[in-house]
Design a protein around this motif. Structure first.
Motif, PDB file in Angstrom:
ATOM      1  N   SER A   1       0.856  -1.185   0.000  1.00 15.95           N
ATOM      2  CA  SER A   1       0.000   0.000   0.000  1.00 15.95           C
ATOM      3  C   SER A   1       0.893   1.236   0.000  1.00 15.95           C
ATOM      4  CB  SER A   1      -0.925   0.007   1.225  1.00 15.95           C
ATOM      5  OG  SER A   1      -0.199   0.319   2.401  1.00 15.95           O
ATOM      6  N   LEU A   2       0.272   2.402  -0.177  1.00 22.46           N
ATOM      7  CA  LEU A   2       1.040   3.638  -0.109  1.00 22.46           C
ATOM      8  C   LEU A   2       1.637   3.819   1.286  1.00 22.46           C
ATOM      9  CD1 LEU A   2      -1.352   5.967  -2.134  1.00 22.46           C
ATOM     10  CD2 LEU A   2       0.873   5.087  -2.879  1.00 22.46           C
ATOM     11  N   GLY A   3       0.899   3.369   2.291  1.00 18.75           N
ATOM     12  CA  GLY A   3       1.444   3.358   3.643  1.00 18.75           C
ATOM     13  C   GLY A   3       1.223   4.613   4.454  1.00 18.75           C
ATOM     14  N   GLY A   4       0.350   5.494   3.973  1.00 18.48           N
ATOM     15  CA  GLY A   4       0.146   6.742   4.692  1.00 18.48           C
ATOM     16  C   GLY A   4      -0.692   6.604   5.948  1.00 18.48           C
ATOM     17  N   GLY A   5      -1.345   5.455   6.108  1.00 23.68           N
ATOM     18  CA  GLY A   5      -2.167   5.262   7.297  1.00 23.68           C
ATOM     19  C   GLY A   5      -3.433   6.091   7.297  1.00 23.68           C
ATOM     20  N   THR A   6      -3.795   6.617   6.147  1.00 20.94           N
ATOM     21  CA  THR A   6      -5.033   7.396   6.055  1.00 20.94           C
ATOM     22  C   THR A   6      -6.221   6.456   5.924  1.00 20.94           C
ATOM     23  OG1 THR A   6      -4.936   7.479   3.658  1.00 20.94           O
ATOM     24  CG2 THR A   6      -3.776   9.224   4.857  1.00 20.94           C
ATOM     25  N   ASN A   7      -7.417   7.015   5.963  1.00 17.44           N
ATOM     26  CA  ASN A   7      -8.590   6.144   5.909  1.00 17.44           C
ATOM     27  C   ASN A   7      -8.833   5.555   4.521  1.00 17.44           C
ATOM     28  OD1 ASN A   7      -9.529   8.440   4.664  1.00 17.44           O
ATOM     29  ND2 ASN A   7     -10.883   9.051   6.349  1.00 17.44           N
ATOM     30  N   THR A   8      -8.061   5.992   3.530  1.00 19.39           N
ATOM     31  CA  THR A   8      -8.200   5.403   2.192  1.00 19.39           C
ATOM     32  C   THR A   8      -7.003   4.530   1.819  1.00 19.39           C
ATOM     33  OG1 THR A   8      -7.213   7.362   1.180  1.00 19.39           O
ATOM     34  CG2 THR A   8      -9.627   7.314   1.360  1.00 19.39           C
ATOM     35  N   ASP A   9      -6.054   4.381   2.735  1.00 19.59           N
ATOM     36  CA  ASP A   9      -4.875   3.568   2.453  1.00 19.59           C
ATOM     37  C   ASP A   9      -5.297   2.122   2.267  1.00 19.59           C
ATOM     38  OD1 ASP A   9      -1.735   2.807   4.133  1.00 19.59           O
ATOM     39  OD2 ASP A   9      -2.180   3.197   2.025  1.00 19.59           O
ATOM     40  N   THR A  10      -5.050   1.550   1.109  1.00 20.65           N
ATOM     41  CA  THR A  10      -5.609   0.255   0.729  1.00 20.65           C
ATOM     42  C   THR A  10      -4.497  -0.720   0.412  1.00 20.65           C
ATOM     43  OG1 THR A  10      -7.539   1.376  -0.177  1.00 20.65           O
ATOM     44  CG2 THR A  10      -7.169  -0.902  -0.871  1.00 20.65           C
ATOM     45  N   GLN A  11      -4.617  -1.928   0.939  1.00 20.64           N
ATOM     46  CA  GLN A  11      -3.632  -2.965   0.688  1.00 20.64           C
ATOM     47  C   GLN A  11      -4.068  -3.857  -0.459  1.00 20.64           C
ATOM     48  OE1 GLN A  11      -2.110  -5.114   4.038  1.00 20.64           O
ATOM     49  NE2 GLN A  11      -1.893  -3.294   5.286  1.00 20.64           N
ATOM     50  N   TYR A  12      -3.121  -4.151  -1.331  1.00 19.70           N
ATOM     51  CA  TYR A  12      -3.334  -5.045  -2.467  1.00 19.70           C
ATOM     52  C   TYR A  12      -2.417  -6.247  -2.298  1.00 19.70           C
ATOM     53  CZ  TYR A  12      -5.710  -1.010  -4.388  1.00 19.70           C
ATOM     54  OH  TYR A  12      -6.565   0.040  -4.568  1.00 19.70           O
ATOM     55  N   PHE A  13      -3.006  -7.416  -2.479  1.00 20.55           N
ATOM     56  CA  PHE A  13      -2.284  -8.649  -2.191  1.00 20.55           C
ATOM     57  C   PHE A  13      -1.611  -9.245  -3.424  1.00 20.55           C
ATOM     58  CE2 PHE A  13      -3.171  -9.806   2.177  1.00 20.55           C
ATOM     59  CZ  PHE A  13      -4.180  -8.918   2.493  1.00 20.55           C
ATOM     60  N   GLY A  14      -0.472  -9.869  -3.169  1.00 20.27           N
ATOM     61  CA  GLY A  14       0.177 -10.676  -4.171  1.00 20.27           C
ATOM     62  C   GLY A  14      -0.457 -12.054  -4.237  1.00 20.27           C
ATOM     63  N   PRO A  15       0.032 -12.918  -5.131  1.00 18.42           N
ATOM     64  CA  PRO A  15      -0.568 -14.242  -5.310  1.00 18.42           C
ATOM     65  C   PRO A  15      -0.256 -15.209  -4.182  1.00 18.42           C
ATOM     66  CG  PRO A  15       1.342 -14.006  -6.723  1.00 18.42           C
ATOM     67  CD  PRO A  15       1.103 -12.665  -6.106  1.00 18.42           C
ATOM     68  N   GLY A  16       0.743 -14.899  -3.367  1.00 17.94           N
ATOM     69  CA  GLY A  16       1.078 -15.752  -2.230  1.00 17.94           C
ATOM     70  C   GLY A  16       2.147 -16.778  -2.543  1.00 17.94           C
ATOM     71  N   THR A  17       2.786 -17.246  -1.487  1.00 20.31           N
ATOM     72  CA  THR A  17       3.719 -18.368  -1.562  1.00 20.31           C
ATOM     73  C   THR A  17       3.162 -19.486  -0.696  1.00 20.31           C
ATOM     74  OG1 THR A  17       5.695 -17.005  -1.902  1.00 20.31           O
ATOM     75  CG2 THR A  17       6.026 -19.202  -0.978  1.00 20.31           C
ATOM     76  N   ARG A  18       2.951 -20.637  -1.304  1.00 16.78           N
ATOM     77  CA  ARG A  18       2.449 -21.798  -0.561  1.00 16.78           C
ATOM     78  C   ARG A  18       3.636 -22.573  -0.039  1.00 16.78           C
ATOM     79  NH1 ARG A  18      -2.189 -23.156   1.613  1.00 16.78           N
ATOM     80  NH2 ARG A  18      -3.269 -22.504  -0.278  1.00 16.78           N
ATOM     81  N   LEU A  19       3.816 -22.563   1.280  1.00 17.61           N
ATOM     82  CA  LEU A  19       4.921 -23.263   1.936  1.00 17.61           C
ATOM     83  C   LEU A  19       4.413 -24.545   2.573  1.00 17.61           C
ATOM     84  CD1 LEU A  19       7.840 -23.462   3.078  1.00 17.61           C
ATOM     85  CD2 LEU A  19       7.030 -22.105   5.028  1.00 17.61           C
ATOM     86  N   THR A  20       5.055 -25.633   2.242  1.00 21.96           N
ATOM     87  CA  THR A  20       4.753 -26.928   2.861  1.00 21.96           C
ATOM     88  C   THR A  20       5.989 -27.394   3.601  1.00 21.96           C
ATOM     89  OG1 THR A  20       3.216 -27.503   1.088  1.00 21.96           O
ATOM     90  CG2 THR A  20       3.997 -29.302   2.475  1.00 21.96           C
ATOM     91  N   VAL A  21       5.825 -27.704   4.884  1.00 25.41           N
ATOM     92  CA  VAL A  21       6.933 -28.197   5.706  1.00 25.41           C
ATOM     93  C   VAL A  21       6.694 -29.673   6.008  1.00 25.41           C
ATOM     94  CG1 VAL A  21       8.261 -27.891   7.822  1.00 25.41           C
ATOM     95  CG2 VAL A  21       7.220 -25.906   6.707  1.00 25.41           C
ATOM     96  N   LEU A  22       7.637 -30.514   5.617  1.00 27.75           N
ATOM     97  CA  LEU A  22       7.494 -31.963   5.813  1.00 27.75           C
ATOM     98  C   LEU A  22       8.334 -32.443   6.982  1.00 27.75           C
ATOM     99  CD1 LEU A  22       7.714 -33.028   2.063  1.00 27.75           C
ATOM    100  CD2 LEU A  22       5.657 -32.627   3.423  1.00 27.75           C
TER     101      LEU A  22
END
Lengths: 115, 111
Positions: free
Chosen positions: A94-115
């Motif tokens: 996000s822009l990170g301003g902490g304002t009431n319109t500051d919006t987070q956009y997500f990446g596709p993610g990393t799927r971690l498997t621990v065996l």
């Protein structure tokens, strides 16, 4: 504008190993946050970085750490992996301003498997 | 403890109906309220956000906020099978970007 990218997309490790995940934010975004998602706990906040400084931290053990570079790209590291660390790790920018319109956009993610 | 509560569902509605998703939050210092949609195996995608009391409309979606009751909802009009997903409610607190998420409500839209 390109979205948030994360690498790698999938990872398989064994207990005791360590892992590093990478996140590139949307151009112009200075805040990068990391979240862990598991079926039982849902989405839980790990930490946030803004201008290369950790600005906020969730309730996770010290095995989870991160950093941010001058170009706003971020990495998170998990040391001494445990079976319970198996999860989808999501990065959001996000822009990170902490304002009431500051919006987070997500990446596709990393799927971690621990065996 | 700042909490966000959602009914886990599943909420089942027929195609063309209005789906109503609800969320309550415990912290009166909450600033902004976000709705994300997450398809199975995918990451959350933003639907919309709201920070003032009242309604906010965006296409088929309407977010409603009532700060006095600490309640936020999402209405989906003319629901489509492609709307079948988990809907996540999230809040931020004044001055912070960090999101606190509910555990999500699964919506199933049947043809």
């Amino acid at each position: 504008k390109a979205g948030v990218t994360q690498t790698p997309r999938y990872l398989i490790k064994t207990r005791g190993q360590q892992v590093t995940l990478s996140c590139s934010p949307i151009s112009g975004h200075r805040s990068v946050s990391w979240y862990q998602q598991t079926p039982g706990q849902g989405l839980q906040f790990l930490f946030e970085y803004f201008s290369e400084t950790q600005r906020n931290k969730g309730n996770f053990p010290g095995r989870f750490s991160g950093r941010q570079f001058s170009n706003s790209r971020s990495e998170m590291n998990v040391s001494t992996l445990e079976l319970g660390d198996s999860a989808l790790y999501l990065c959001a920018s996000s822009l990170g301003g902490g304002t009431n319109t500051d919006t987070q956009y997500f990446g596709p993610g990393t799927r971690l498997t621990v065996l | 403890q700042k909490e966000v509560e959602q009914n886990s569902g599943p909420l089942s509605v027929p195609e063309g109906a209005i789906a109503s998703l609800n969320c309550t939050y415990s912290d009166r210092g909450s600033q902004s309220f976000f709705w994300y949609r997450q398809y199975s195996g995918k990451s959350p995608e933003l639907i919309m956000f709201i920070y003032s009391n009242g309604d906010k409309e965006d296409g088929r979606f309407t977010a409603q906020l009532n700060k006095a009751s600490q309640y936020v909802s999402l209405l989906i009009r003319d629901s489509q099978p492609s709307d079948s997903a988990t809907y996540l409610c999230a809040v931020t607190h004044s001055g912070y970007s960090t999101l606190t998420f509910g555990k999500g409500t699964m919506l199933l839209v049947s043809p």
